[in-house]
Design a protein around this motif. Structure first.
Motif, PDB file in Angstrom:
ATOM      1  N   GLY A  33      16.903   0.657 -13.985  1.00  0.00           N
ATOM      2  CA  GLY A  33      15.887   1.291 -14.808  1.00  0.00           C
ATOM      3  C   GLY A  33      16.224   1.327 -16.296  1.00  0.00           C
ATOM      4  N   HIS A  34      17.479   1.087 -16.634  1.00  0.00           N
ATOM      5  CA  HIS A  34      17.899   1.099 -18.039  1.00  0.00           C
ATOM      6  C   HIS A  34      17.211  -0.045 -18.795  1.00  0.00           C
ATOM      7  CE1 HIS A  34      20.572   1.615 -21.479  1.00  0.00           C
ATOM      8  NE2 HIS A  34      20.814   0.311 -21.440  1.00  0.00           N
ATOM      9  N   ILE A  35      16.741   0.242 -19.997  1.00  0.00           N
ATOM     10  CA  ILE A  35      16.178  -0.807 -20.861  1.00  0.00           C
ATOM     11  C   ILE A  35      17.316  -1.293 -21.753  1.00  0.00           C
ATOM     12  CG2 ILE A  35      14.456  -1.399 -22.603  1.00  0.00           C
ATOM     13  CD1 ILE A  35      13.229  -0.682 -19.889  1.00  0.00           C
ATOM     14  N   LEU A  36      17.798  -2.486 -21.468  1.00  0.00           N
ATOM     15  CA  LEU A  36      18.959  -3.049 -22.154  1.00  0.00           C
ATOM     16  C   LEU A  36      18.602  -3.562 -23.547  1.00  0.00           C
ATOM     17  CD1 LEU A  36      21.990  -3.808 -21.750  1.00  0.00           C
ATOM     18  CD2 LEU A  36      21.164  -6.043 -20.970  1.00  0.00           C
ATOM     19  N   LEU A  37      17.520  -4.306 -23.648  1.00  0.00           N
ATOM     20  CA  LEU A  37      17.012  -4.795 -24.926  1.00  0.00           C
ATOM     21  C   LEU A  37      15.633  -4.198 -25.128  1.00  0.00           C
ATOM     22  CD1 LEU A  37      19.215  -7.000 -24.297  1.00  0.00           C
ATOM     23  CD2 LEU A  37      17.703  -8.617 -25.402  1.00  0.00           C
ATOM     24  N   LYS A  38      15.360  -3.800 -26.355  1.00  0.00           N
ATOM     25  CA  LYS A  38      14.076  -3.169 -26.656  1.00  0.00           C
ATOM     26  C   LYS A  38      13.300  -4.003 -27.669  1.00  0.00           C
ATOM     27  CE  LYS A  38      15.647   1.398 -25.570  1.00  0.00           C
ATOM     28  NZ  LYS A  38      16.685   2.275 -25.928  1.00  0.00           N
ATOM     29  N   ALA A  39      12.005  -4.140 -27.404  1.00  0.00           N
ATOM     30  CA  ALA A  39      11.129  -4.856 -28.329  1.00  0.00           C
ATOM     31  C   ALA A  39      11.124  -4.154 -29.682  1.00  0.00           C
ATOM     32  CB  ALA A  39       9.713  -4.910 -27.758  1.00  0.00           C
ATOM     33  N   ASP A  40      10.851  -4.913 -30.712  1.00  0.00           N
ATOM     34  CA  ASP A  40      10.774  -4.411 -32.092  1.00  0.00           C
ATOM     35  C   ASP A  40      12.117  -3.905 -32.608  1.00  0.00           C
ATOM     36  OD1 ASP A  40       8.065  -5.026 -32.418  1.00  0.00           O
ATOM     37  OD2 ASP A  40       7.479  -3.173 -31.413  1.00  0.00           O
ATOM     38  N   LYS A  41      13.186  -4.482 -32.103  1.00  0.00           N
ATOM     39  CA  LYS A  41      14.528  -4.110 -32.542  1.00  0.00           C
ATOM     40  C   LYS A  41      15.350  -5.394 -32.648  1.00  0.00           C
ATOM     41  CE  LYS A  41      18.423  -1.345 -30.874  1.00  0.00           C
ATOM     42  NZ  LYS A  41      19.411  -2.236 -30.333  1.00  0.00           N
ATOM     43  N   VAL A  42      16.161  -5.509 -33.686  1.00  0.00           N
ATOM     44  CA  VAL A  42      17.060  -6.651 -33.787  1.00  0.00           C
ATOM     45  C   VAL A  42      18.210  -6.400 -32.822  1.00  0.00           C
ATOM     46  CG1 VAL A  42      18.601  -7.980 -35.277  1.00  0.00           C
ATOM     47  CG2 VAL A  42      16.441  -7.104 -36.191  1.00  0.00           C
ATOM     48  N   GLU A  43      18.387  -7.301 -31.891  1.00  0.00           N
ATOM     49  CA  GLU A  43      19.424  -7.141 -30.883  1.00  0.00           C
ATOM     50  C   GLU A  43      20.722  -7.751 -31.395  1.00  0.00           C
ATOM     51  OE1 GLU A  43      21.606  -5.956 -28.142  1.00  0.00           O
ATOM     52  OE2 GLU A  43      19.522  -5.293 -28.127  1.00  0.00           O
ATOM     53  N   ARG A  44      21.779  -6.982 -31.358  1.00  0.00           N
ATOM     54  CA  ARG A  44      23.075  -7.394 -31.914  1.00  0.00           C
ATOM     55  C   ARG A  44      24.056  -7.914 -30.862  1.00  0.00           C
ATOM     56  NH1 ARG A  44      21.396  -7.487 -36.920  1.00  0.00           N
ATOM     57  NH2 ARG A  44      20.611  -5.517 -37.707  1.00  0.00           N
ATOM     58  N   HIS A  45      23.649  -7.921 -29.593  1.00  0.00           N
ATOM     59  CA  HIS A  45      24.529  -8.367 -28.506  1.00  0.00           C
ATOM     60  C   HIS A  45      23.815  -9.395 -27.642  1.00  0.00           C
ATOM     61  CE1 HIS A  45      25.987  -4.299 -29.489  1.00  0.00           C
ATOM     62  NE2 HIS A  45      27.180  -4.806 -29.212  1.00  0.00           N
ATOM     63  N   LEU A  46      24.608 -10.174 -26.953  1.00  0.00           N
ATOM     64  CA  LEU A  46      24.093 -10.943 -25.841  1.00  0.00           C
ATOM     65  C   LEU A  46      24.930 -10.569 -24.634  1.00  0.00           C
ATOM     66  CD1 LEU A  46      25.866 -13.871 -25.232  1.00  0.00           C
ATOM     67  CD2 LEU A  46      24.990 -14.240 -27.501  1.00  0.00           C
ATOM     68  N   THR A  75      22.351 -15.558 -18.670  1.00  0.00           N
ATOM     69  CA  THR A  75      22.525 -14.960 -19.987  1.00  0.00           C
ATOM     70  C   THR A  75      21.299 -14.133 -20.344  1.00  0.00           C
ATOM     71  OG1 THR A  75      23.772 -16.933 -20.646  1.00  0.00           O
ATOM     72  CG2 THR A  75      22.998 -15.491 -22.410  1.00  0.00           C
ATOM     73  N   ILE A  76      21.549 -12.988 -20.950  1.00  0.00           N
ATOM     74  CA  ILE A  76      20.473 -12.121 -21.442  1.00  0.00           C
ATOM     75  C   ILE A  76      20.580 -12.097 -22.955  1.00  0.00           C
ATOM     76  CG2 ILE A  76      19.526  -9.793 -21.486  1.00  0.00           C
ATOM     77  CD1 ILE A  76      21.066  -9.282 -18.837  1.00  0.00           C
ATOM     78  N   LEU A  77      19.519 -12.521 -23.630  1.00  0.00           N
ATOM     79  CA  LEU A  77      19.498 -12.459 -25.077  1.00  0.00           C
ATOM     80  C   LEU A  77      18.075 -12.525 -25.581  1.00  0.00           C
ATOM     81  CD1 LEU A  77      20.434 -15.766 -26.837  1.00  0.00           C
ATOM     82  CD2 LEU A  77      19.967 -15.695 -24.418  1.00  0.00           C
ATOM     83  N   SER A  78      17.885 -12.006 -26.760  1.00  0.00           N
ATOM     84  CA  SER A  78      16.621 -12.181 -27.465  1.00  0.00           C
ATOM     85  C   SER A  78      16.812 -13.381 -28.377  1.00  0.00           C
ATOM     86  CB  SER A  78      16.293 -10.936 -28.298  1.00  0.00           C
ATOM     87  OG  SER A  78      15.316 -11.264 -29.255  1.00  0.00           O
ATOM     88  N   MET A  79      16.096 -14.453 -28.104  1.00  0.00           N
ATOM     89  CA  MET A  79      16.240 -15.647 -28.938  1.00  0.00           C
ATOM     90  C   MET A  79      15.827 -15.368 -30.377  1.00  0.00           C
ATOM     91  SD  MET A  79      17.717 -18.078 -27.366  1.00  0.00           S
ATOM     92  CE  MET A  79      17.390 -19.547 -28.328  1.00  0.00           C
ATOM     93  N   LYS A  80      14.824 -14.523 -30.561  1.00  0.00           N
ATOM     94  CA  LYS A  80      14.362 -14.195 -31.918  1.00  0.00           C
ATOM     95  C   LYS A  80      15.478 -13.517 -32.710  1.00  0.00           C
ATOM     96  CE  LYS A  80      10.409 -13.463 -34.418  1.00  0.00           C
ATOM     97  NZ  LYS A  80       9.759 -14.557 -35.051  1.00  0.00           N
ATOM     98  N   SER A  81      16.191 -12.593 -32.068  1.00  0.00           N
ATOM     99  CA  SER A  81      17.310 -11.918 -32.734  1.00  0.00           C
ATOM    100  C   SER A  81      18.497 -12.867 -32.889  1.00  0.00           C
ATOM    101  CB  SER A  81      17.745 -10.682 -31.938  1.00  0.00           C
ATOM    102  OG  SER A  81      16.762  -9.676 -31.961  1.00  0.00           O
ATOM    103  N   TYR A  82      18.787 -13.624 -31.857  1.00  0.00           N
ATOM    104  CA  TYR A  82      19.939 -14.516 -31.848  1.00  0.00           C
ATOM    105  C   TYR A  82      19.809 -15.619 -32.907  1.00  0.00           C
ATOM    106  CZ  TYR A  82      23.114 -18.102 -29.931  1.00  0.00           C
ATOM    107  OH  TYR A  82      24.073 -19.059 -29.761  1.00  0.00           O
ATOM    108  N   VAL A  83      18.649 -16.231 -32.980  1.00  0.00           N
ATOM    109  CA  VAL A  83      18.462 -17.368 -33.882  1.00  0.00           C
ATOM    110  C   VAL A  83      18.064 -16.923 -35.286  1.00  0.00           C
ATOM    111  CG1 VAL A  83      17.093 -19.449 -34.307  1.00  0.00           C
ATOM    112  CG2 VAL A  83      17.871 -18.934 -31.994  1.00  0.00           C
ATOM    113  N   GLU A 129      18.154 -22.356 -22.977  1.00  0.00           N
ATOM    114  CA  GLU A 129      17.106 -21.339 -23.130  1.00  0.00           C
ATOM    115  C   GLU A 129      15.776 -22.005 -23.476  1.00  0.00           C
ATOM    116  OE1 GLU A 129      17.386 -17.995 -22.375  1.00  0.00           O
ATOM    117  OE2 GLU A 129      19.337 -18.658 -21.634  1.00  0.00           O
ATOM    118  N   LEU A 130      15.814 -23.008 -24.336  1.00  0.00           N
ATOM    119  CA  LEU A 130      14.604 -23.748 -24.694  1.00  0.00           C
ATOM    120  C   LEU A 130      13.998 -24.429 -23.466  1.00  0.00           C
ATOM    121  CD1 LEU A 130      12.645 -24.891 -26.830  1.00  0.00           C
ATOM    122  CD2 LEU A 130      14.263 -26.770 -27.137  1.00  0.00           C
TER     123      LEU A 130
END
Length: 186
Positions: A33-46, A75-83, A129-130
Motif C-alpha cells: 500500500g505504500h506509495i514509493l514514487l509520487k506524481a508531481d515530484k522529482v524522484e531522486r532514487h531508483l 527496475t522502478i524509476l520515473s524516466m522523467k525524473s531520471y532523464v 525502459e524505452l
C-alpha cells in the motif's frame, strides 16, 4: 533476487565495477500500500525489486489507470525524473510488502562519469525502459483486449495470483466485467 544478478541482467558488468556500484546501493523495505514514487515530484532514487510486486498508475477522474507492473528483478524509476530531472507523472504503489534496493540518481550520474561500464549499463537501462514503453503502446493500439490478456498470461502469468483483477483490467484498458468475460472464455 540478489542485486548483482539484477544489475548484470540489465548489462553484464565486470566484478570490480559491480562491486563499485553496489557500494551506493542500500536495501530498504516498505509495506503493501505504500506509495514509493509520487506524481508531481522529482524522484531522486531508483529502485530494484528484490522481493515483491508494484504497479505504476496515474489518477484519472474517480479511477486510476494502471500502466505497468513490476516484480522481482525489475527496475522502478520515473524516466522523467531520471532523464530530465523533472517532476514525474506516475505513482508507484506497492501491491505486496516489498524488499527493494535503493540507489540515489545523483550517485549513479557520478559513476557514469567515472566508469564506462557503468555508463554503458545506464544506456542499456534506458534502452530497456524505452522498449517496454514501445511494446506497451503497440500492444494497446494493435491488439484486441483478448490478445492483450493472452499476451499478459504468456509474459507474466504470476500477475493473476498477485494482482487485483481491477488493476489488471485497467492495465488491459478494459472494464472488470469485460475481463471476467474474457477469463470465462478460457
Amino acid at each position: 533476487m540478489k542485486i548483482d544478478q539484477i544489475l548484470n541482467e540489465i548489462y553484464p558488468l565486470p566484478p570490480e565495477t559491480c562491486a563499485e556500484i553496489c557500494k551506493y546501493i542500500k536495501e530498504v523495505q516498505f509495506e503493501k500500500g505504500h506509495i514509493l514514487l509520487k506524481a508531481d515530484k522529482v524522484e531522486r532514487h531508483l529502485y530494484f525489486i528484490k522481493k515483491g510486486m508494484v504497479r505504476a498508475f496515474a489518477p484519472q477522474g474517480d479511477d486510476d489507470i494502471t500502466f505497468w507492473f513490476g516484480e522481482e528483478g525489475e527496475t522502478i524509476l520515473s524516466m522523467k525524473s531520471y532523464v530530465e530531472n523533472q517532476k514525474s507523472y506516475e505513482n508507484i504503489e506497492l501491491l505486496e510488502n516489498c524488499e527493494l534496493y535503493e540507489l540515489k540518481v545523483e550517485y549513479l550520474r557520478e559513476l557514469y562519469k567515472k566508469d564506462i561500464h557503468i555508463a554503458n549499463w545506464g544506456r542499456r537501462l534506458a534502452e530497456r525502459e524505452l522498449l517496454k514503453i514501445e511494446e506497451r503502446i503497440i500492444s494497446r493500439e494493435l491488439l484486441s483486449a483478448k490478445q492483450r490478456y493472452d499476451e499478459l498470461l504468456n509474459n507474466k502469468p504470476s500477475l493473476l495470483q498477485r494482482v487485483q483483477l481491477k488493476f489488471i483490467a485497467s492495465y488491459l484498458g478494459i472494464t472488470p466485467v469485460s475481463l471476467s468475460r474474457i477469463r470465462k472464455e478460457k
